[in-house]
Each structure stands twice: as structure tokens, then as C-alpha cells.
Design an enzyme around this catalytic site. Structure first.
Site, PDB file in Angstrom:
ATOM      1  N   HIS A  54       2.225   0.736   8.329  1.00 36.93           N
ATOM      2  CA  HIS A  54       1.852   1.372   9.600  1.00 36.93           C
ATOM      3  C   HIS A  54       3.088   1.544  10.482  1.00 36.93           C
ATOM      4  O   HIS A  54       3.263   2.571  11.130  1.00 36.93           O
ATOM      5  CB  HIS A  54       0.849   0.495  10.371  1.00 36.93           C
ATOM      6  CG  HIS A  54      -0.489   0.369   9.726  1.00 36.93           C
ATOM      7  ND1 HIS A  54      -0.942  -0.805   9.156  1.00 36.93           N
ATOM      8  CD2 HIS A  54      -1.496   1.263   9.584  1.00 36.93           C
ATOM      9  CE1 HIS A  54      -2.157  -0.625   8.703  1.00 36.93           C
ATOM     10  NE2 HIS A  54      -2.526   0.616   8.940  1.00 36.93           N
ATOM     11  N   ASP A 106      -3.416   6.940   1.579  1.00 33.77           N
ATOM     12  CA  ASP A 106      -4.772   7.506   1.576  1.00 33.77           C
ATOM     13  C   ASP A 106      -4.626   9.012   1.384  1.00 33.77           C
ATOM     14  O   ASP A 106      -4.820   9.799   2.313  1.00 33.77           O
ATOM     15  CB  ASP A 106      -5.469   7.185   2.900  1.00 33.77           C
ATOM     16  CG  ASP A 106      -5.646   5.693   3.078  1.00 33.77           C
ATOM     17  OD1 ASP A 106      -6.398   5.095   2.307  1.00 33.77           O
ATOM     18  OD2 ASP A 106      -4.996   5.118   3.966  1.00 33.77           O
TER      19      ASP A 106
END
Ligand code: PAF
Length: 291
Positions: free
Chosen positions: A44, A160
């Protein structure tokens, strides 16, 4: 542009985030949004860095979105660690604003009665095959976040990958004036893709988990070595995962641009990607690798 060391502010309501972003707009600052479900890790943080390079102000949203979890999935147990996430962001100094709304703020009429967005592309394919409604939930919440924050740029992780392709499609189809930027997958030293769900792995499963990446590498090598039978390579990888103790959902080679299925490898310069999802104990792991 400020490069590092910005003080982190918090906004916990839609009104608060709109006011702050509105004040940036008055001074013509560009804004990047990194949407997350929290439990932040190095992967992240790498997205925050990209966001910082792309815009004057960076917003990180943290919201565990109920509508993207199916019945029996891990919504209740999904790790929530807002205080630790905020300290990590404050220490990193790349994010101006953490937006951590509660459910009522995002879904004023309740999540069950919420307006939904569906992206028909890849319906029932890859992760959508085993997680019906998942991408509808993702698209719906991301569209809400985009409406609230109104960023110029949205940064998403390539881990993802199907989510990335579908959200790009949503942004293009709805003609939203937002640039979608992708950040590469961050891996542990042994190759395991970083994910909040890795914490569901037992010690012995954690040792096995990097084999998922290993199999994707083998598929890549086989294709680069000239193998043309996609089905055979996929089946072989799936069997190898099973033998290693995984319960694979799929291993598939697709076109990287839109995740359509190549008809074969007749054209050597197809931009391909191999994607996989497999259960290991209680953890559903996903990964992908460009060929
Ligand atoms: O990738 C995620 O963490 C989530 O799917 C997202 C994009 C934040 C939407 O809830």
C-alpha cells in the site's frame, strides 16, 4: 510539489473530506486517491508514493466495504487496524489525508438498499466465478469514493489485477475525468505477494504459500520457451498447486489489456498475463505475473 514529510490529517465523514479537498481545489491543487481497506503494508505504501508523485495532495481512504464480501466470506474477521494504519501513514509522510468513513457515511440508505454499479465485462470469469457480486461491490464503493473525493488520479495495485481492469473500464465507460494509475505488486523476500489476508496462513502454510508465485513463474518460463498449448500449461500448474497442498480455483493465461482469453499463442507479441487464485487453509490467495 511537496515530496515528503507532509502532516497527516484525518477526516471521518464525507462532509469533512469534501471541505478539505474543496479548500485544496481553491488553490488549484491536484488530488490523488488511493482507496484501501486498511491493514496497510509495504505494498500500500508504494501506492501512496506513486500518488505523491502524481498529484499535489494525496488522500488514502480506509473502508472495509461490506458489499464486496459474499455470504460466508471474511467481512467480520477482516483485519481492522485504523490506529496502526494512521501511525504508519503519519510516519511515511506522503499522505495528506486519511479518509476513514463509517458505513452510514458511505451508504446513507444502508448497504442492502444501496444503488449498485455493475461492470458486465468478465462477468462470471476468473475471481468473479467464485465471488458473485464481489466486483459489483468493489465498483459501487469505488464510484462512491470517487464521487466524494473527486480526485484527478486514482492509484490501484496490480495484485488485484481483475479489479484494476474492471475499475479502469468503469472509469472509461462513465467518462470520469480521472486517470487510473497502477502500482506493481510488492512481494515478501520469498516471492509471496503482500496481502492483508496472508495473516490467515498458519506457519506451515506460510512456508508453502510462495509456491503460488513459483507456479506462475513456471508458466511464464514455459510460454517464453515456446510452449503454445495454454490449456496444458494451466492444467499442469493447477495440478502442481494441488500437489503442494493448495485448493486452486483457477490458473489462467489471459490478455493483459482486457483479460480476454487468447485464442492460442498464434501471435507471439500478445501482451499476456497469467493469473491464479487458490485456497491455502483459510486464506484465499491471488497472484498474477506478466509474461
Ligand atoms: O483493493 C481493495 O482494497 C478494495 O477492493 C478497494 C479498491 C479499496 C474497494 O473496497
Amino acid at each position: 510539489m511537496d515530496i515528503a514529510g507532509v502532516p497527516l490529517q484525518g477526516a471521518y465523514t464525507t462532509k469533512a473530506v469534501r471541505e478539505l479537498v474543496g479548500s485544496w481545489r481553491l488553490t488549484h491543487r491536484t488530488v490523488a486517491l488511493v482507496p484501501t481497506m486498511g491493514n496497510l503494508h509495504q505494498g500500500h505504501l508504494s501506492l501512496m508514493k506513486i500518488a505523491r508523485e502524481r498529484a499535489d495532495r494525496v488522500v488514502c481512504s480506509i473502508f472495509v466495504n461490506p458489499t464486496q464480501f459474499g455470504a460466508g466470506e471474511d467481512f467480520a474477521s477482516y483485519p481492522r487496524s485504523l490506529a496502526a494504519d494512521e501511525s504508519m501513514l503519519a510516519e511515511q509522510g506522503l499522505v495528506d489525508l486519511v479518509f476513514a468513513p463509517d458505513e452510514k457515511d458511505i451508504y446513507p440508505f444502508g448497504s442492502e438498499a444501496a444503488v449498485k454499479v455493475s461492470v458486465p465485462q468478465l462477468h462470471g470469469e476468473l475471481c468473479a466465478a467464485s465471488r458473485p457480486g464481489h466486483f459489483e461491490g468493489v465498483a459501487s464503493v469505488v464510484l462512491r469514493l470517487l464521487g466524494i473525493v473527486a480526485p484527478d488520479v486514482m492509484v490501484l495495485g496490480e495484485k488485484d489485477y481483475q479489479q484494476l481492469v474492471l475499475l479502469r473500464r468503469m472509469v472509461r465507460d462513465l467518462q470520469l475525468p480521472i486517470e487510473v494509475v497502477a502500482g506493481s505488486t510488492w512481494r515478501e523476500r520469498d516471492g509471496l505477494a503482500m496481502s492483508s489476508r496472508n495473516r490467515y496462513l498458519s506457519t506451515s502454510e506460510r512456508r508453502t504459500a510462495p509456491k503460488l508465485h513459483g507456479e506462475l513463474q513456471r508458466v511464464r518460463e514455459a510460454l517464453l520457451d515456446g510452449e503454445r498449448d495454454l490449456r496444458a500449461v494451466e492444467t499442469q500448474a493447477s495440478r502442481a498447486l494441488q500437489d503442494a497442498g493448495f485448493d486452486p480455483e483457477y490458473v489462467e493465461v489471459r490478455r493483459a489489456g482486457d483479460l480476454s482469453r487468447p485464442n492460442g499463442l498464434e501471435s507471439a507479441d500478445d501482451d499476456l498475463i497469467v493469473l491464479a487464485a487458490a485456497w491455502l487453509g483459510k486464506a484465499r490467495l491471488i497472484d498474477n505475473l506478466r509474461i
